[in-house]
Design a protein around this motif. Structure first.
Motif, PDB file in Angstrom:
ATOM      1  N   ILE A 862     -52.185  -4.035  49.363  1.00 14.48           N
ATOM      2  CA  ILE A 862     -51.768  -3.431  47.608  1.00 14.48           C
ATOM      3  C   ILE A 862     -50.125  -4.882  47.632  1.00 14.48           C
ATOM      4  CG2 ILE A 862     -49.722  -1.552  46.854  1.00 14.48           C
ATOM      5  CD1 ILE A 862     -52.604  -1.001  46.305  1.00 14.48           C
ATOM      6  N   VAL A 863     -49.508  -5.443  48.419  1.00 10.42           N
ATOM      7  CA  VAL A 863     -48.962  -6.001  48.656  1.00 10.42           C
ATOM      8  C   VAL A 863     -48.683  -7.170  48.439  1.00 10.42           C
ATOM      9  CG1 VAL A 863     -47.078  -7.002  50.025  1.00 10.42           C
ATOM     10  CG2 VAL A 863     -47.662  -4.333  50.967  1.00 10.42           C
ATOM     11  N   PRO A 864     -49.517  -7.989  48.218  1.00  4.71           N
ATOM     12  CA  PRO A 864     -49.884  -9.010  47.344  1.00  4.71           C
ATOM     13  C   PRO A 864     -50.051  -9.022  45.908  1.00  4.71           C
ATOM     14  CG  PRO A 864     -51.352  -9.267  48.695  1.00  4.71           C
ATOM     15  CD  PRO A 864     -50.924  -7.694  48.913  1.00  4.71           C
ATOM     16  N   LEU A 865     -50.428  -7.103  45.263  1.00  5.16           N
ATOM     17  CA  LEU A 865     -50.470  -7.287  43.858  1.00  5.16           C
ATOM     18  C   LEU A 865     -49.429  -7.466  43.356  1.00  5.16           C
ATOM     19  CD1 LEU A 865     -52.987  -4.403  44.632  1.00  5.16           C
ATOM     20  CD2 LEU A 865     -53.522  -7.464  43.959  1.00  5.16           C
ATOM     21  N   PHE A 866     -48.055  -7.135  44.211  1.00  5.83           N
ATOM     22  CA  PHE A 866     -46.395  -7.052  43.684  1.00  5.83           C
ATOM     23  C   PHE A 866     -46.244  -8.682  42.662  1.00  5.83           C
ATOM     24  CE2 PHE A 866     -45.703  -3.455  46.356  1.00  5.83           C
ATOM     25  CZ  PHE A 866     -45.860  -2.662  46.147  1.00  5.83           C
ATOM     26  N   ALA A 867     -46.937  -9.199  43.248  1.00  2.98           N
ATOM     27  CA  ALA A 867     -46.907 -10.087  42.101  1.00  2.98           C
ATOM     28  C   ALA A 867     -48.249 -10.909  41.549  1.00  2.98           C
ATOM     29  CB  ALA A 867     -46.784 -11.866  43.513  1.00  2.98           C
ATOM     30  N   HIS A 868     -49.029 -10.155  41.616  1.00  2.89           N
ATOM     31  CA  HIS A 868     -50.439 -10.220  40.462  1.00  2.89           C
ATOM     32  C   HIS A 868     -50.547 -10.192  39.080  1.00  2.89           C
ATOM     33  CE1 HIS A 868     -54.196  -8.808  37.908  1.00  2.89           C
ATOM     34  NE2 HIS A 868     -54.465  -9.190  39.802  1.00  2.89           N
ATOM     35  N   GLN A 869     -50.444 -11.442  38.577  1.00  8.70           N
ATOM     36  CA  GLN A 869     -50.672 -12.090  37.232  1.00  8.70           C
ATOM     37  C   GLN A 869     -50.867 -10.375  35.953  1.00  8.70           C
ATOM     38  OE1 GLN A 869     -53.975 -14.396  36.150  1.00  8.70           O
ATOM     39  NE2 GLN A 869     -55.953 -12.575  36.925  1.00  8.70           N
ATOM     40  N   SER A 870     -50.908  -9.895  36.296  1.00 12.75           N
ATOM     41  CA  SER A 870     -50.639  -8.754  35.220  1.00 12.75           C
ATOM     42  C   SER A 870     -49.837  -7.672  35.594  1.00 12.75           C
ATOM     43  CB  SER A 870     -52.105  -7.908  35.884  1.00 12.75           C
ATOM     44  OG  SER A 870     -52.069  -6.344  35.008  1.00 12.75           O
ATOM     45  N   ARG A 871     -49.222  -7.665  34.028  1.00 16.19           N
ATOM     46  CA  ARG A 871     -47.837  -6.873  34.375  1.00 16.19           C
ATOM     47  C   ARG A 871     -48.476  -5.244  34.396  1.00 16.19           C
ATOM     48  NH1 ARG A 871     -45.848  -3.081  30.921  1.00 16.19           N
ATOM     49  NH2 ARG A 871     -47.926  -3.042  30.060  1.00 16.19           N
ATOM     50  N   GLU A 872     -49.316  -5.546  34.289  1.00 22.32           N
ATOM     51  CA  GLU A 872     -49.647  -3.483  34.633  1.00 22.32           C
ATOM     52  C   GLU A 872     -49.727  -3.408  35.715  1.00 22.32           C
ATOM     53  OE1 GLU A 872     -52.539  -0.529  31.819  1.00 22.32           O
ATOM     54  OE2 GLU A 872     -52.989  -2.717  31.489  1.00 22.32           O
ATOM     55  N   VAL A 873     -50.496  -4.466  36.471  1.00 23.68           N
ATOM     56  CA  VAL A 873     -50.959  -4.066  37.970  1.00 23.68           C
ATOM     57  C   VAL A 873     -49.294  -4.171  38.732  1.00 23.68           C
ATOM     58  CG1 VAL A 873     -51.484  -5.106  40.030  1.00 23.68           C
ATOM     59  CG2 VAL A 873     -52.957  -4.985  37.787  1.00 23.68           C
TER      60      VAL A 873
END
Length: 939
Positions: A862-873
């Motif tokens: 989950i941690v890398p998803l804090f910088a995900h390209q999707s605003r919703e993520v």
């Protein structure tokens, strides 16, 4: 005149076998049959078709060949000609030369195929099986390649092209046509029309290398364009190969001549642009396509997918890659005298537009030029009285053709574009399409369906086998025309209803909802009554018109789906008209395509705010949808999961439990789990088959054509925002079902898997939200297994490597170079669904939060998803931290601090602080809240 008896006819049949009397007997038969339908029926029942078939099959060469008028016909050829004329007369055709008569007869047979009653269709299709062979297509190619300017030759060319347009139905036919070189022949013929209009750029200096001669005045453009559109279909690759033909390269060279050209240049690099009015384009963006509260962005893509086009179709192409044929077609849509030719030119441009082979700026030209022309054809299309048509008016058949096809072309052109739809509405399309739909339900006059009277009983001892009968009753041409009008008008209205609520309101105000409900009534067994069985005093004789074939039902479902996307429409017009009742019946229809379309509409009717929801649930929709969710049809499985996802949202706990039990926990696990196991990515090339989410074996090595379309992802038809709160973020996005409007879809196995897995995860997401969320989380863990469930979610977030199997070379060494290793990031839709499920679990009880924080491997993903390209993520990640650090009571204070420390060890605090500077306001606010909560716990 005395009516011939069966015995007298039987006595004449031997004359057709005798060489001495064959020609004379055929001429006498021809004169007797022309214009006498009753005699045709008697002769057919007496077995004359068997003798005619024998005569036609005897000869030195094929019937279809290029005639040499200087050579006299032999007795055998004359007999074949007379036999062709007799067959054409039975099929309602007239006298002509052998080749012309053959082509007319084949076209008549092709037209008659369309008149088959839906319940009486014949398989296999003898005409298609006989025509689509290399040898016969070469004959067609030779006919179309003729250069003579005589009327007879031009008629042959037009009939041959029309035959292709009427019979080319599947990819096998198109490949055969391309294989025999017919694409190049059609390209040369179309280029000759470009030369005839004086628009050829090549040869301006007198050099005509490769430029075809101009088309004669008697040549018809419409059949050529119709054949081209049918053969090209929606394949971008095939269109590109078509435009690379030498004829187009010669007519429109990439480098223009230095000499003078016949029309002024403009600033555009393409001189053909001078023939099109110059329009000022606005840079203002189109308004949002969604009308639901708090919609997440806009997406016109789902509507386009529903009509059978790939998502790349709307991107457009660079101007340097656009063929000069495109502006020429736009010019011909304005300048051509024949209304049918104008319609075919617009259809060709529309197909190119949808294949991404037109420039993006063309949309403004289409809105200002093509859309008003199309809408104008919906009234009373007529030819322009100029020299090209010698002042002739459009025939009745041409007017009917335009009324049948113009609405469908308008739908394809405008389906995903607000600007094009606005232009269509401003031109009065809704009123005209609604009028066409209403006209299709007008009673037919008594003469439109006639039956032959006979003094003899129906069964008078004659043979009733296939070769001695006229076939099963079919639709009359008048009934077929009405059904085509109905389908086309429904398709056009469905396209307009795809985006804006104000457009849907305009459609409702035209009073067509009762006609939509009526259009959902299918043909049923024994419902069709042949004309001979109708009562004599029946004023309409139109039993078939009140019921609908599959194509109309699919179009009506598409329109109902579009209208049901409006909350106000759901609560008023559609509910009052009783939409739910016919749809529930269609869910149980034997045809899978109808089930798919009906399920897509039901997705909108089972939302928590729908007034039809309770009635549909009481009618037993749960069992039907769960049964469809076990289908081997990927589209039906996908739409059924989508409907179940909406059904369980904010539903009582007993309904949710019943839904999960009826669906089957094991089946749900299989749906969301497929595609994540290592086995799928490590199989050797000799057995690269693996079950997809529907349980079907798919070959991962076989790529689909570029023109194929995949199932839409969950985001692509979203009209409802994700309501973000501590306990209840939920998905209420809208489905995009497949439909006949776009034709049949060819689905990618990988896209199928991703879309179905996403819907399975979305179902779980809505299952564990709401007032009974805590109990449902426990029930889900018990049914699926807590550890197994978290393993599946973690697998969804991992970066996987596709096709990274090993292969042993001839020397015995291990190689991984074929195919190349391709790392594959998880789908954004799946990531979003997984993070929302985790947010729901974290919003449960303190025990659930402890169970989640113990999943260290899952949290690391989950941690890398804090910088995900999707605003919703990114928002979901912040909400996950907020819920995990939420203190329900003082007894949970210590565990909450422990959870905060575990998150800090994973580097979550640094990630949250980065979110405080995010460009999105929602992300920034949720990030600040999460930072504040963690900071309070870590003091």
């Amino acid at each position: 005149m005395m009516r011939p008896s069966s015995s007298s006819i039987a006595a004449q049949l031997p004359n057709f076998s005798s060489p001495d009397t064959r020609v004379a007997s055929l001429r006498a038969l021809k004169n007797e049959l022309i214009g006498h339908d009753e005699k045709k029926e008697l002769w057919v029942k007496s077995g004359v078709l068997k003798f005619l078939s024998t005569i036609l099959s005897c000869g030195k060469g094929p019937i279809i060949h290029i005639e040499r008028h200087s050579e006299p016909r032999s007795e055998q050829e004359e007999a074949r000609l007379q036999a062709i004329i007799v067959v054409g007369s039975i099929a309602q055709e007239s006298v002509a030369a052998p080749l012309l008569a053959s082509l007319r007869t084949l076209n008549t047979i092709a037209d008659s195929r369309l008149l088959q009653h839906p319940l009486h269709s014949t398989h296999p299709d003898v005409l298609l099986d006989s025509l689509y062979t290399e040898q016969r297509l070469e004959y067609i190619s030779e006919i179309i390649s003729q250069q003579s300017s005589s009327w007879a030759v031009q008629q042959q060319i037009s009939l041959a092209a029309s035959l292709l347009a009427k019979t080319c139905q599947d990819e096998h036919h198109r490949k055969l046509i391309e294989q025999v070189g017919l694409l190049g022949v059609l390209a040369t013929k179309l280029a000759s029309f470009i030369v005839a209009t004086g628009c050829s750029i090549g040869g301006q200096n007198g050099i005509r290398n490769g430029i075809p001669p101009p088309a004669p005045d008697k040549a018809e453009l419409a059949p050529i364009l119709d054949a081209v559109c049918t053969v090209m279909d929606r394949s971008k690759a095939r269109w590109s190969r078509f435009f690379s033909a030498p004829a187009f390269e010669a007519v429109f060279p990439k480098t223009y001549p230095d000499g003078p050209i016949s029309f002024p240049r403009k600033s555009s690099p393409n001189p053909i642009e001078a023939l099109i009015p110059h329009l000022q384009t606005s840079s203002k963006g189109a308004p949002s396509a969604s009308t639901f509260p708090g919609a997440v962005g806009t997406s016109s893509q789902p509507s386009l997918r529903a009509f059978g086009f790939s998502i790349e179709s709307i991107d457009g192409s660079p101007e340097s890659q656009e063929s000069s044929v495109v502006p020429w077609l736009v010019y011909m849509a304005r300048a051509e005298a024949s209304a049918v030719a104008r319609l075919m030119a617009i259809q060709a441009v529309t197909n190119l537009y949808r294949c991404g082979l037109t420039h993006k700026r063309r949309e403004a030209e289409f809105a200002a030029i093509l859309v008003p022309l199309l809408v104008g054809m919906l009234d009373k299309p007529a030819s322009k009285p100029n020299a090209m048509t010698n002042g002739r008016k459009e025939s009745k058949a041409a007017r009917q053709l335009i009324k049948e096809r113009a609405p469908a072309v308008l739908a394809t052109l405008t389906v995903d574009s607000f600007d094009l739809q606005r232009a269509a509405i401003d031109a009065g399309s809704i009123k005209k399409l609604s009028q066409i739909l209403k006209q299709s339900y007008d009673p037919l006059p008594p003469y439109s369906i006639t039956s032959l009277w006979s003094p003899e009983p129906p069964n008078d001892g004659l043979d009733t086998t296939e070769e001695f009968s006229l076939g099963k009753p079919g639709l009359s041409p008048a009934v077929y025309h009405l059904t085509r009008m109905r389908e086309s008008s429904l398709t056009g209205l469905a396209a307009i209803a795809s985006l804006k609520d104000e457009f849907r309101k305009s459609i409702i105000e035209n009073g067509i909802v009762p006609f939509i409900i009526q259009s959902l009534k299918p043909y049923i067994a024994d419902s069709f009554v042949s004309p001979s069985k109708l009562p004599a005093d029946d004023p309409s004789n139109s039993v078939a018109v009140s019921e609908n074939p599959k194509e109309i039902i699919l179009a009506a479902c598409a329109l109902a789906r579009g209208l049901s996307r409006s909350v106000s429409t759901l609560r008023t017009a559609l509910m009052d008209a009783g939409l739910a009742t016919p749809l529930f019946q269609l869910l149980k229809h034997q045809d899978v395509e109808i089930q798919v379309a009906a399920t897509a509409v039901v997705c909108n009717l089972v939302l928590d705010f729908s007034p039809m929801r309770e009635a549909i649930i009481e009618a037993g929709i749960l069992k039907v949808l769960c049964s469809h969710a076990h289908s081997m049809n990927a589209k039906l499985l996908h739409n059924s999961l989508w409907a179940l996802k909406h059904l369980v949202l904010n539903s009582p706990k007993p309904l949710k439990i019943s839904c999960l039990d009826e669906l089957g926990p094991g089946w749900l696990k299989q749906i969301i789990c497929n595609g994540t196991e290592d086995l799928r990515d490590s199989q050797p090339p000799s057995s690269m088959h693996t079950p997809n989410a529907a349980g079907m074996q798919v070959d991962l090595l076989n790529a689909v054509d570029a023109s194929s379309t995949s199932l839409p992802s969950a985001d692509e038809d979203s009209e409802g925002d994700v309501r973000m709160s501590d306990t209840e973020p939920s998905r209420t996005s809208r489905p995009t079902p497949t439909s006949r409007l776009s034709g049949s879809l060819s689905l990618s196995s990988t896209a199928d898997d991703l879309a179905i897995q996403t819907q399975g995860l979305e179902f779980i997401r809505n299952l564990i939200c709401g007032p009974d969320a805590r109990e449902m989380i426990d029930y889900l863990f018990n049914e699926l297994g807590q550890d197994k469930f978290f393993e599946i979610l973690a697998a969804k977030l991992r970066t996987r490597v596709h096709n990274a199997y090993t292969r042993r070379s001839a020397t015995g060494s291990i190689s991984k170079t074929f195919p190349p290793v391709r790392p594959n990031q998880a789908s954004i839709d799946i990531i979003t669904s997984v993070t929302y499920i985790l947010v729901h679990i974290a919003a449960g009880s303190p025990r659930h939060r402890q169970q989640l924080i113990a999943q260290s491997e899952l949290l690391k993903l989950i941690v890398p998803l804090f910088a995900h390209q999707s605003r919703e993520v990114r928002v979901c990640c912040a909400w996950l931290v907020i819920n995990l650090t939420w203190v329900d009571d003082q007894g949970d204070q210590g565990n909450c601090r422990t959870r905060a420390r575990e998150l800090a060890k994973l580097g979550v605090m640094e990630r949250l602080k980065a979110l405080e500077g995010d460009v999105e306001l929602d992300v920034r606010e949720r990030g600040r809240t999460a930072v504040h909560q963690m900071g309070m716990l870590l003091r």
